[in-house]
Motif scaffolding. Structure first.
Motif, PDB file in Angstrom:
ATOM      1  N   VAL A   1      -8.003   1.010 -11.010  1.00  0.00           N
ATOM      2  CA  VAL A   1      -7.265   1.292 -12.233  1.00  0.00           C
ATOM      3  C   VAL A   1      -6.341   0.112 -12.492  1.00  0.00           C
ATOM      4  CG1 VAL A   1      -5.707   2.852 -13.452  1.00  0.00           C
ATOM      5  CG2 VAL A   1      -7.335   3.769 -11.779  1.00  0.00           C
ATOM      6  N   GLY A   2      -6.705  -0.745 -13.473  1.00  0.00           N
ATOM      7  CA  GLY A   2      -5.908  -1.950 -13.715  1.00  0.00           C
ATOM      8  C   GLY A   2      -5.939  -2.851 -12.495  1.00  0.00           C
ATOM      9  N   ASN A   3      -4.749  -3.202 -11.986  1.00  0.00           N
ATOM     10  CA  ASN A   3      -4.677  -4.026 -10.776  1.00  0.00           C
ATOM     11  C   ASN A   3      -4.408  -3.184  -9.542  1.00  0.00           C
ATOM     12  OD1 ASN A   3      -2.063  -3.322 -11.382  1.00  0.00           O
ATOM     13  ND2 ASN A   3      -1.184  -5.268 -10.697  1.00  0.00           N
ATOM     14  N   LEU A   4      -4.709  -1.870  -9.657  1.00  0.00           N
ATOM     15  CA  LEU A   4      -4.525  -0.951  -8.529  1.00  0.00           C
ATOM     16  C   LEU A   4      -5.880  -0.420  -8.064  1.00  0.00           C
ATOM     17  CD1 LEU A   4      -1.504   1.187  -9.812  1.00  0.00           C
ATOM     18  CD2 LEU A   4      -1.415  -0.811  -8.299  1.00  0.00           C
ATOM     19  N   VAL A   5      -5.975  -0.170  -6.765  1.00  0.00           N
ATOM     20  CA  VAL A   5      -7.165   0.450  -6.185  1.00  0.00           C
ATOM     21  C   VAL A   5      -6.739   1.746  -5.517  1.00  0.00           C
ATOM     22  CG1 VAL A   5      -9.001   0.257  -4.470  1.00  0.00           C
ATOM     23  CG2 VAL A   5      -8.362  -1.732  -5.828  1.00  0.00           C
ATOM     24  N   ILE A   6      -7.374   2.850  -5.910  1.00  0.00           N
ATOM     25  CA  ILE A   6      -7.071   4.153  -5.330  1.00  0.00           C
ATOM     26  C   ILE A   6      -8.253   4.548  -4.451  1.00  0.00           C
ATOM     27  CG2 ILE A   6      -6.494   6.560  -5.822  1.00  0.00           C
ATOM     28  CD1 ILE A   6      -5.622   5.647  -8.628  1.00  0.00           C
ATOM     29  N   TYR A   7      -7.989   4.879  -3.206  1.00  0.00           N
ATOM     30  CA  TYR A   7      -9.074   5.214  -2.285  1.00  0.00           C
ATOM     31  C   TYR A   7      -8.610   6.278  -1.298  1.00  0.00           C
ATOM     32  CZ  TYR A   7      -6.575   2.192   1.040  1.00  0.00           C
ATOM     33  OH  TYR A   7      -5.619   1.646   1.865  1.00  0.00           O
ATOM     34  N   LYS A   8      -9.593   6.920  -0.669  1.00  0.00           N
ATOM     35  CA  LYS A   8      -9.309   7.960   0.313  1.00  0.00           C
ATOM     36  C   LYS A   8      -9.640   7.485   1.713  1.00  0.00           C
ATOM     37  CE  LYS A   8      -9.662  12.203  -2.387  1.00  0.00           C
ATOM     38  NZ  LYS A   8     -10.295  13.551  -2.471  1.00  0.00           N
TER      39      LYS A   8
ATOM     40  N   THR B   1      -4.995  10.153   0.240  1.00  0.00           N
ATOM     41  CA  THR B   1      -5.206   9.230  -0.866  1.00  0.00           C
ATOM     42  C   THR B   1      -4.168   8.117  -0.828  1.00  0.00           C
ATOM     43  OG1 THR B   1      -6.062  11.035  -2.240  1.00  0.00           O
ATOM     44  CG2 THR B   1      -5.411   9.015  -3.372  1.00  0.00           C
ATOM     45  N   PHE B   2      -4.648   6.858  -1.005  1.00  0.00           N
ATOM     46  CA  PHE B   2      -3.759   5.703  -0.941  1.00  0.00           C
ATOM     47  C   PHE B   2      -3.949   4.845  -2.186  1.00  0.00           C
ATOM     48  CE2 PHE B   2      -4.512   6.990   3.386  1.00  0.00           C
ATOM     49  CZ  PHE B   2      -3.272   6.874   4.008  1.00  0.00           C
ATOM     50  N   ILE B   3      -2.890   4.084  -2.528  1.00  0.00           N
ATOM     51  CA  ILE B   3      -2.933   3.143  -3.642  1.00  0.00           C
ATOM     52  C   ILE B   3      -2.607   1.750  -3.109  1.00  0.00           C
ATOM     53  CG2 ILE B   3      -1.923   2.464  -5.860  1.00  0.00           C
ATOM     54  CD1 ILE B   3      -1.253   5.336  -6.400  1.00  0.00           C
ATOM     55  N   LYS B   4      -3.469   0.762  -3.477  1.00  0.00           N
ATOM     56  CA  LYS B   4      -3.236  -0.619  -3.047  1.00  0.00           C
ATOM     57  C   LYS B   4      -3.319  -1.536  -4.248  1.00  0.00           C
ATOM     58  CE  LYS B   4      -6.480  -2.750  -0.762  1.00  0.00           C
ATOM     59  NZ  LYS B   4      -7.386  -3.168   0.350  1.00  0.00           N
TER      60      LYS B   4
ATOM     61  N   MET C   1       0.858  -1.190   0.000  1.00  0.00           N
ATOM     62  CA  MET C   1       0.000   0.000   0.000  1.00  0.00           C
ATOM     63  C   MET C   1       0.889   1.233   0.000  1.00  0.00           C
ATOM     64  SD  MET C   1      -2.962   1.077   2.701  1.00  0.00           S
ATOM     65  CE  MET C   1      -1.813   1.230   4.061  1.00  0.00           C
ATOM     66  N   GLY C   2       0.596   2.213  -0.885  1.00  0.00           N
ATOM     67  CA  GLY C   2       1.386   3.434  -0.962  1.00  0.00           C
ATOM     68  C   GLY C   2       0.543   4.662  -0.713  1.00  0.00           C
ATOM     69  N   LYS C   3       1.160   5.699  -0.202  1.00  0.00           N
ATOM     70  CA  LYS C   3       0.483   6.963   0.063  1.00  0.00           C
ATOM     71  C   LYS C   3       0.801   7.924  -1.067  1.00  0.00           C
ATOM     72  CE  LYS C   3       0.334  10.749   3.418  1.00  0.00           C
ATOM     73  NZ  LYS C   3       0.929  11.266   4.661  1.00  0.00           N
ATOM     74  N   VAL C   4      -0.221   8.618  -1.610  1.00  0.00           N
ATOM     75  CA  VAL C   4      -0.048   9.531  -2.729  1.00  0.00           C
ATOM     76  C   VAL C   4       0.330  10.915  -2.224  1.00  0.00           C
ATOM     77  CG1 VAL C   4      -1.198  10.636  -4.684  1.00  0.00           C
ATOM     78  CG2 VAL C   4      -1.656   8.250  -4.174  1.00  0.00           C
ATOM     79  N   THR C   5       1.425  11.441  -2.757  1.00  0.00           N
ATOM     80  CA  THR C   5       1.847  12.803  -2.395  1.00  0.00           C
ATOM     81  C   THR C   5       1.711  13.760  -3.566  1.00  0.00           C
ATOM     82  OG1 THR C   5       4.135  12.246  -2.935  1.00  0.00           O
ATOM     83  CG2 THR C   5       3.456  11.963  -0.638  1.00  0.00           C
ATOM     84  N   ASP C   6       1.641  13.217  -4.814  1.00  0.00           N
ATOM     85  CA  ASP C   6       1.481  14.029  -6.014  1.00  0.00           C
ATOM     86  C   ASP C   6       0.027  14.473  -6.129  1.00  0.00           C
ATOM     87  OD1 ASP C   6       1.326  15.105  -8.565  1.00  0.00           O
ATOM     88  OD2 ASP C   6       2.806  13.695  -9.380  1.00  0.00           O
ATOM     89  N   SER C   7      -0.211  15.780  -6.249  1.00  0.00           N
ATOM     90  CA  SER C   7      -1.574  16.302  -6.310  1.00  0.00           C
ATOM     91  C   SER C   7      -2.335  15.841  -7.541  1.00  0.00           C
ATOM     92  CB  SER C   7      -1.549  17.840  -6.277  1.00  0.00           C
ATOM     93  OG  SER C   7      -0.809  18.325  -7.405  1.00  0.00           O
ATOM     94  N   LEU C   8      -1.656  15.254  -8.532  1.00  0.00           N
ATOM     95  CA  LEU C   8      -2.298  14.814  -9.759  1.00  0.00           C
ATOM     96  C   LEU C   8      -3.320  13.714  -9.496  1.00  0.00           C
ATOM     97  CD1 LEU C   8      -2.404  14.975 -12.863  1.00  0.00           C
ATOM     98  CD2 LEU C   8      -0.604  13.229 -12.924  1.00  0.00           C
TER      99      LEU C   8
END
Length: 215
Positions: A16-23, A28-31, A1-8
């Motif tokens: 998105v594909g094999n990734l899940v983006i959630y808040k 915002t985190f990516i798993k 699991m990663g934490k998003v720091t880029d405002s994009l």
């Protein structure tokens, strides 16, 4: 699991594909989704357990209402009589025969309790459709002459059963009965017990005892 720091990506959520983006809590985190390396194959132990479960369930489901009464005193927390009967059967009435679960109906328990059974229990066939069950009418342990006799006749092939609870006292020592015409005695098992009634409480049973097949 990663934490998003880029405002994009801060306003993006979903798959998105094999990734899940959630808040979560404003961040915002990516798993990455878990993936299976191949087709799931249950183990031999799992296959055996599933087959045993199905075999016991098929045997007991037709008498679920009887089990509800026979195990009523011990039901709690969402567990019903059939759950308790299945648990007992899986542990004590099923044997592993070369990897195949074999159910032995004579070892099945259809009611549960700590009253004493009477000794000398025996099933006798009289004439066509007429039978007698005898027992020694003595008080021992927690047995009392005022206890009631209880009997289940169950044919698992036709899934039909007959419950006999005619208010016969233990002290009588016998009961004569006729088999219902819709029950085939061939392949029918006979289970007996004794029980005691308490005002405002569930009946208290002895463990059931199988007298074997009627024919």
């Amino acid at each position: 699991m990663g934490k998003v720091t880029d405002s994009l990506l801060c306003g993006v959520t979903g798959k998105v594909g094999n990734l899940v983006i959630y808040k979560q809590k404003g961040k915002t985190f990516i798993k990455q989704l878990a993936t299976r390396s191949g087709k799931y194959q249950p183990s031999k132990k799992q296959i055996y357990s599933n087959r045993a479960f199905v075999k016991v369930q098929q045997f007991l489901l037709p008498i679920e209402s009887v089990l509800s009464k026979g195990f009523e005193r011990f039901t709690s927390g969402g567990k019903r009589g059939i759950h308790l009967a299945m648990s007992w059967a899986l542990k004590h009435a099923v044997e592993n025969e070369e990897g195949i679960p074999q159910l032995y109906p004579e070892k099945v328990k259809v009611c549960d309790g700590d009253l004493n059974l009477s000794s000398g229990l025996k099933l006798i066939k009289n004439e066509e459709n007429s039978y007698t069950v005898i027992w020694n009418a003595d008080e021992h342990g927690r047995a009392k002459n005022s206890d009631f006799f209880w009997m289940l006749i169950y044919n698992p092939i036709s899934k039909r059963y007959q419950l006999i609870d005619n208010g016969i006292y233990r002290k009588r020592g016998f009961i004569q009965f006729s088999l219902n015409s819709n029950i085939d005695p061939v392949g029918a098992y006979v289970y007996v017990s004794f029980y005691r009634l308490f005002k405002g409480k569930s009946p208290e049973f002895s463990d059931s005892f199988c007298l074997g097949l009627m024919e």
